[in-house]
Design an enzyme around this catalytic site. Structure first.
Site, PDB file in Angstrom:
ATOM      1  CB  SER A   1      -0.725   0.047   1.629  1.00  0.00           C
ATOM      2  OG  SER A   1      -2.111   0.979   1.544  1.00  0.00           O
TER       3      SER A   1
ATOM      4  CE1 TYR B   1      -4.056  -1.707   5.228  1.00  0.00           C
ATOM      5  CE2 TYR B   1      -3.395   0.418   4.122  1.00  0.00           C
ATOM      6  CZ  TYR B   1      -4.115  -1.109   4.009  1.00  0.00           C
ATOM      7  OH  TYR B   1      -3.483  -1.442   2.657  1.00  0.00           O
TER       8      TYR B   1
END
Length: 267
Positions: free
Chosen positions: A129, A142
């Site tokens: 990501s 995250y």
């Protein structure tokens, strides 16, 4: 023979888009899901796999090899979102997120490497990501799990290069998927010192996902990488400003970049 591709998390979102696109391009595609029976209309074959369970990983890879005789490409796409003030996110949820986003892909790689060495060929693509390139407020867990996978890839690819096996990262930005629905949200706690800021950031995060780009962009990137003889270490795909934010982090002083992030999130 067509290339055989295994995609973890292939029943929805980015994984589903990649699987259907590669299938249309003539690849033999296997997606995975913890519960394949829930997707009877899937356009790609789904096998049962839980990235948090090594026995499940081994069984899924064995199924693909027995069915197709090889695995040319593995795409570690299965992942989970998590939001919340780090102070208030339960430790069990932090561990669960790392189990899915980091340890799961590592265990999939470990399980498939013997087959790829036997073939003297393989390509492993880890879907990370853009958030993994920076510590984002209220998405710190995250960011950390995806950032760790980026670094693991850098080390892993050097270790397996002698076996004619390639590994690379693809870091998507915000795409219109159902990740928000499956994300763990630490609750916005009334009276918490984070209540106002976190509540506003949480709404902003969900809005960005809902208005994100079409995940077909990631599918095109994956297809390009598979057809590249010597892939780069890192690929980014997403809106220009999301990709440019990584460039800014590299060239700006830390505190100036931090201020830009805080202004973006209105902190």
């Amino acid at each position: 023979m067509s290339k055989v591709v295994l995609i973890t998390g292939g029943s929805s979102g980015i994984g589903k888009s990649i699987g259907e696109f590669l299938s249309q391009k003539g690849f033999t595609v296997y997606g995975t899901s913890r519960s394949p029976e829930r997707y009877p209309d899937s356009k790609i074959k789904l096998v049962a796999l839980d990235v948090a369970n090594t026995s499940s990983i081994d069984a899924a890879i064995k199924t693909v090899i027995e069915s197709s005789g090889k695995i040319d490409v593995v795409i570690n796409n299965a992942g989970a979102g998590i939001t919340g003030p780090i102070e208030e996110v339960p430790n069990d949820e932090i561990k669960r997120n790392f189990e899915t986003n980091l340890f799961g892909p590592i265990n999939v790689i470990k399980a498939v490497l013997p087959q790829m060495r036997k073939q003297n060929y393989g390509l492993i693509i880890n879907v990370t990501s853009i958030a993994g390139y920076m510590g984002l407020p209220y998405r710190g867990i995250y960011s950390a799990s995806k950032g760790a996978l980026e670094l693991i890839t850098e080390a892993f690819r050097m270790e397996i290069k002698a076996f004619n096996i390639n590994m690379t990262n693809v870091a998507p930005g915000d795409f219109a998927t159902n990740i928000a629905a499956g994300r763990y949200h630490a609750p916005v706690v009334a009276g918490s010192p984070y209540e106002k800021q976190y509540g506003a950031v949480l709404k902003s995060i969900d809005d960005h996902v809902d208005s994100g780009d079409d995940p077909i962009m990631v599918s095109h990137m994956i297809y390009k990488i598979i057809n590249t003889p010597n892939p780069k270490i890192h690929y980014k795909v997403g809106a220009f400003m999301q990709k440019f934010s990584i460039v800014l982090k590299r060239i700006l002083p830390d505190k100036i970049y931090e201020k830009l992030l805080m202004n973006h999130y209105k902190l």
